[in-house]
Every structure is written in structure tokens, then in C-alpha cells.
Design a protein around this motif. Structure first.
Motif, short mmCIF file in Angstrom:
data_model
loop_
_atom_site.label_atom_id
_atom_site.label_comp_id
_atom_site.label_asym_id
_atom_site.label_seq_id
_atom_site.Cartn_x
_atom_site.Cartn_y
_atom_site.Cartn_z
N ARG A 22 0.83 -1.21 0.00
CA ARG A 22 0.00 0.00 0.00
C ARG A 22 0.87 1.26 0.00
O ARG A 22 0.61 2.21 -0.74
CB ARG A 22 -0.94 -0.01 1.22
N LEU A 23 1.93 1.23 0.80
CA LEU A 23 2.85 2.38 0.84
C LEU A 23 3.44 2.64 -0.54
O LEU A 23 3.47 3.78 -1.01
CB LEU A 23 3.97 2.13 1.86
N ALA A 25 2.25 1.80 -3.39
CA ALA A 25 1.22 2.26 -4.34
C ALA A 25 1.00 3.76 -4.18
O ALA A 25 0.84 4.49 -5.14
CB ALA A 25 -0.08 1.50 -4.10
N GLN A 26 1.03 4.21 -2.91
CA GLN A 26 0.81 5.65 -2.64
C GLN A 26 2.06 6.47 -2.91
O GLN A 26 1.99 7.60 -3.36
CB GLN A 26 0.39 5.84 -1.18
N GLU A 27 3.21 5.90 -2.57
CA GLU A 27 4.50 6.62 -2.71
C GLU A 27 5.50 5.67 -3.37
O GLU A 27 6.24 4.98 -2.69
CB GLU A 27 5.04 7.02 -1.34
N PRO A 28 5.51 5.63 -4.71
CA PRO A 28 6.39 4.66 -5.39
C PRO A 28 7.86 4.86 -5.07
O PRO A 28 8.65 3.93 -5.16
CB PRO A 28 6.12 4.93 -6.87
N ALA A 30 9.10 5.51 -2.11
CA ALA A 30 9.25 5.39 -0.65
C ALA A 30 10.61 4.80 -0.29
O ALA A 30 11.22 4.07 -1.06
CB ALA A 30 8.13 4.51 -0.09
N ASP A 127 10.71 5.85 5.35
CA ASP A 127 9.24 5.91 5.49
C ASP A 127 8.72 4.76 6.33
O ASP A 127 7.86 4.94 7.18
CB ASP A 127 8.59 5.87 4.10
N TRP A 257 -11.88 1.75 7.90
CA TRP A 257 -11.12 2.79 7.19
C TRP A 257 -9.73 2.99 7.79
O TRP A 257 -8.86 3.61 7.19
CB TRP A 257 -11.86 4.13 7.20
N THR A 259 -6.18 2.01 8.72
CA THR A 259 -5.15 1.03 8.36
C THR A 259 -4.07 1.01 9.43
O THR A 259 -4.10 1.80 10.37
CB THR A 259 -4.54 1.40 7.00
#
Ligand code: GLP
Length: 260
Positions: A22-23, A25-28, A30, A127, A257, A259
């Protein structure tokens, strides 16, 4: 600190991988903190599986190792850089040079440690730091007595840690006495700390880390003063937790909601 108690190592690896996927996906791009030891192997295996299924890419990510033995030859299979290369890096798509660690072969150890700290800062900081825990409460190779504010430096392993790690070598005598490790201050600067621990040998250390006093006597207890810590445990590693019932109830009733 959020304590999550699951039934087995597979569930722990899957949940840890969820967080990392997930990290990314949000911050490639990272920055990941990578730990060695048996505890994190399942997480790496799960990440490789998800990479092969096209669910995640590490192409823009960076990786920093937590620690390293001093004095092992550059091609030694138990050098932590070799372990991470074998267990994760060579099976996913990190860019060349994207994963690095403290240099245990450096002639000038002090300079190597300072430059490692500078490289982490220049990358924007970590991160997500993956962590295991030693039976004596160490994280990285910060043995009991480590300053809670320490930075990357040389440390001397306890006899217990050398004997715990002897299974990766032919004998305890072959386990180096000296190591380089990110300090407890370095680790605490990461934005999210994700610890995984399984098995009865970790139960006492986990209890002291989560429910004992914050003390250099249990280096992992420094996690209590970090604002974002997730501790994933199996039943055996959680066996000594006094508030285990509360942690289970909290996780079971967690809003969907929210995580880790
Ligand atoms: C090793 C590593 C740590 C690791 C810990 C537990 O010595 N330096 O980073 O978390 O000890 O290892 P294991 O997961 O093999 O029990």
C-alpha cells in the motif's frame, strides 16, 4: 503502539506485505528500512510473490539495511547485504544501487557510520522500517545498554546474540563479535515502525518492549515513545502480554477505514 495478535507467521507476513504494498502504491519512491533475521523472511517471500503477480514495484523505491557484521568478506553469504540481495533484492525490481547498508568492511568505521547516516537523511529519511526483535530485546544490533538516542555506530554483540545467530554460521566462533547498526535514534526517526515477532523465544522480550519500562535495558522499549508503531505477533510471541485480551479486542473492532 498498535499490537496485532494473529494466528501464524503466514498471516503476519501477509499483513506486513499489505502495509508495504500500500505504501509503494501511494508513494512509489518510498524509502524502506530492511531488517535481516529469520522473522522478516516470510515478509520478503510474500513481497516477491506479490511482485511476480504484478501487485507491486520497487523500481523507484530505496532500501536501507538496519545493520551489518564487521569484518565478513564482501562475498560472505552471511553478510547482511548478501542476505538481503538473496532474500529480496535480486527477485524484485529495485534499481541498481537502490539498496544499501552500513559498510562493515570499511577501513574507517567511524566515517562509514557517519556517511551512512548522511545517506539516509539525503534520501529523505525512512518511510517504513521493518523490524525483528532479539531475545534480549535488541532491535537492529542495539544490544541492552544502547543509548536510546544512538546513531549508526559499531557495537559488540552479547554472547546470547552470537549464540542465537550461530545457526547461520558453522559455529558460534565464526559469528563476528563486532557489528555496525543504525542506532535507536536512527531507527526512531523512521516514520512508521513495523515489527514482526513469532515464537515462544520472543515472548519475554515482546512483553518487556510493550509493557515494561522504557529503558536501555530493553532497547526495543524505545518504540513506546514513537508515534507510529505496529507490532505484529503470533500467539506464542504474545503469550506474556498482560493486556493481550485488550489488544485482540481492539484489532477485532477496528474501523475498516483505519489502516495500520
Ligand atoms: C538479529 C538482527 C535483528 C533481528 C534479530 C532477530 O541479530 N540483527 O535485526 O531482528 O536479531 O532475529 P531473528 O528474526 O532471526 O530471530
Amino acid at each position: 503502539m498498535e499490537v496485532v495478535i494473529l494466528s501464524n507467521g503466514e498471516q503476519i507476513a501477509a499483513l506486513a506485505a499489505d502495509v508495504i504494498v500500500r505504501l509503494l502504491a501511494q508513494e512509489p519512491d518510498a524509502v524502506l528500512g530492511l531488517a535481516t533475521g529469520s522473522s522478516t523472511l516470510g515478509v520478503y517471500a510474500e513481497l516477491i510473490r506479490r511482485f511476480r503477480d504484478g501487485e507491486v514495484s520497487f523500481a523507484r523505491a530505496r532500501g536501507f539495511l538496519l545493520d551489518e557484521y564487521v569484518g565478513l568478506a564482501a562475498d560472505h553469504p552471511q553478510r547482511y547485504r548478501s542476505v538481503i540481495r538473496r532474500e529480496l533484492k535480486e527477485s524484485v525490481d529495485f534499481s541498481p544501487g537502490a539498496v544499501t547498508g552500513p559498510d562493515g568492511t570499511a577501513d574507517d568505521i567511524r566515517a562509514a557510520c557517519s556517511s551512512y547516516e548522511e545517506t539516509i537523511v539525503a534520501a529523505g529519511g525512512v518511510d517504513l522500517q521493518l523490524l525483528g526483535i532479539g531475545a534480549d530485546g535488541h532491535i537492529g544490533f542495539n544490544e541492552p545498554g544502547s543509548s536510546l538516542a544512538s546513531r549508526t555506530r559499531i557495537k559488540t554483540l552479547t554472547e546470547q546474540t552470537r549464540s542465537d545467530n550461530a545457526r547461520f554460521f558453522r559455529s558460534t566462533d565464526e559469528v563476528p563479535r563486532h557489528v555496525l547498526t543504525q542506532g535507536l535514534g536512527t531507527i526512531s526517526a523512521a516514520r512508521h515502525l513495523l515489527m514482526v515477532a513469532t515464537g515462544p523465544a520472543k515472548a519475554d522480550a515482546v512483553h518487556r518492549m510493550v509493557e515494561g519500562p522504557v529503558s536501555a535495558a530493553c532497547p526495543a522499549s524505545v518504540l513506546q515513545v514513537h508515534p507510529h508503531v505496529s507490532v505484529l505477533l503470533d500467539d506464542a510471541a504474545a503469550a506474556r502480554l498482560e493486556l493481550a485480551g485488550y489488544y485482540r479486542e481492539t484489532y477485532a473492532g477496528k474501523p475498516s477505514w483505519q489502516t495500520l
